[in-house]
Design an enzyme around this catalytic site. Sequence first.
Site, short mmCIF file in Angstrom:
data_model
loop_
_atom_site.label_atom_id
_atom_site.label_comp_id
_atom_site.label_asym_id
_atom_site.label_seq_id
_atom_site.Cartn_x
_atom_site.Cartn_y
_atom_site.Cartn_z
N SER A 221 0.79 -1.24 0.00
CA SER A 221 0.00 0.00 0.00
C SER A 221 0.82 1.29 0.00
CB SER A 221 -0.95 0.02 1.20
OG SER A 221 -2.05 -0.82 0.97
N LYS A 224 0.18 3.90 -2.67
CA LYS A 224 -0.80 5.00 -2.62
C LYS A 224 -0.15 6.37 -2.61
CE LYS A 224 -4.14 1.84 -0.71
NZ LYS A 224 -4.28 0.91 0.40
N SER A 284 -5.69 3.18 4.97
CA SER A 284 -5.20 2.49 3.77
C SER A 284 -6.32 1.76 3.02
CB SER A 284 -4.09 1.48 4.13
OG SER A 284 -3.30 1.18 3.01
N LYS A 397 3.21 6.34 5.15
CA LYS A 397 2.32 5.30 4.65
C LYS A 397 2.81 3.91 5.02
CE LYS A 397 -1.34 4.05 2.66
NZ LYS A 397 -1.31 2.96 3.67
#
Length: 548
Positions: A221, A224, A284, A397
């Site tokens: 993720s 992103k 997320s 993140k």
Amino acid sequence: MKNQNSMRKRFASLFLILAVTVTMCLGMPGISFAGDQLNPVDMKIIVDAKDPVTVKAYNASYTYNTYVSMRDMAKALSGTAKGFAMTFDEESETMVIETGEVYTPVGGENEPGDGQVGNVSFQMAKMTIDGKSVKYYGYKAGTDNDFYIKIVDFSLALDIDADYSAKNTLKINTANGFVVDIDQLDQDGYFSFLHGTVLGNGDTGKILYSSKKDSKAAIASTTKLMTYLLVMEAIDAGKISMDDIVVLSKAVEEESYSEDYVIHMHEGQKATMTDLLEAMLVPSSNEAALALAEHVAGSEAAFVKMMNARAKKMGLTTAVFYNPHGLPNYTASAVTSKRQNSMSAMDLFTLASYVVKKYPKITDITSKKSIDLKSLDFQTSNTNPLLYNMEGVIGLKTGTTNRAGSCLVSAIPLKVGNKTQMIIAVELGAETSAERGEKSAVLLKYAQNYYASYNEAKAITVKASTSVKKGSVTVKWKTTGNADGYEVYRSLKKATGYGKKKTTTKTSYVNASVKKGQRYYYKVKAYKLVNGNKIYSSWSNVVTAVAK
């Protein structure tokens, strides 16, 4: 009757098997809820070179993978500069730590254990330190409201200098804080089993540490960050607006009902851009990333083309994207290929640095510890543990898949000279979220250590002077601040041509290799050592002398 007896015998047999199985599992020493076998040990803790005291601990499956009793540590450190109080709030079921306060024993501290594992469970602690919530994994002891915390987490949380001096013996120096020896960790292979690691200054590009930085790996993720970049660039280009209301598609609904969903969404549902961005970056949400991708490009496939084109334009040579969120992607084939978005840790560092520099408001989102998304009817907390455990962290993140492991891109602004610059840490491929949080915290702590020494060095001033005797020139200097050493340079010209003549820890240097009648120019600079690397002060004033 025969059938009933037979049935009773079968039930009795099943019950016996179940009872034996449960008894074996519960009675077997070392079974825990983390999948590790716990081995109780009595540690010897030497505080400030005094007589050792006993601290109960668990080795989780392996020696040196050690979790220590916080109550025992609190009593062992009582009366020192690193002392702390520890109480348990029954109403909120929270362990309350107050640094600098006196610990009140509950009984049994610093006494040898009974060699039994007892009633423990592996969990994220519900704990506050000086009123701030922190999130550390460890073993919660049921009866005495104790918590067994990994030694490195304990050292990080309370800024304590602790290290092994022998097996099951820990030495603590309360005069010092926790300092990361990055070179020793590298030699020990601390980062080498990750898929890739980079720590650097996002503003200058200076790399403070790296391991397997150019190896291509799945990024989960953390993908992103690229999705966010393209969304913001589409807004800048006038293609979409932050005021848009996004109507969710059937594909988004299907994504939100997959096993990796975060928020259930429905076809035709309307969501704000702000809520979708926060949903993508904080918990997320994969479905939110897909909704944003479709809104920007019209379809997921078109957005993925944009992602790969943007990566190429940025020079991210290892980057390959298959979707906007980072989940596995399967080819439409009977013999299907499982693909995942990938790039190197170095390319991910470059991407993260660029995003934060171009769109610094991303950290307004990623620094939020909780969010309330009205248009999606959803509330949750941030998945990044460093927001709680390390002062100043503002993102960025997390990411996890089976192949990628646990990944984290972290950001913390630090003072560098008279500027504030963004430090970025990239960690790919940790085994667990606990390891991910620990190793990223160690990286950022090293950055704090490094730039603290950097700032100390830059603040040092050196004022030099000369004196002359027959056959030699003596250079002396006075300094402000604490230097680890000095370098003396000499030239025959005032502005150019300087060469190093001496490295010393003294504040004077006798230059005996001089020629009578020759004019010499000298200047000095101080340095601080960080893991063997020199960080220099500014130059002293230039001084001159004619040799006799």
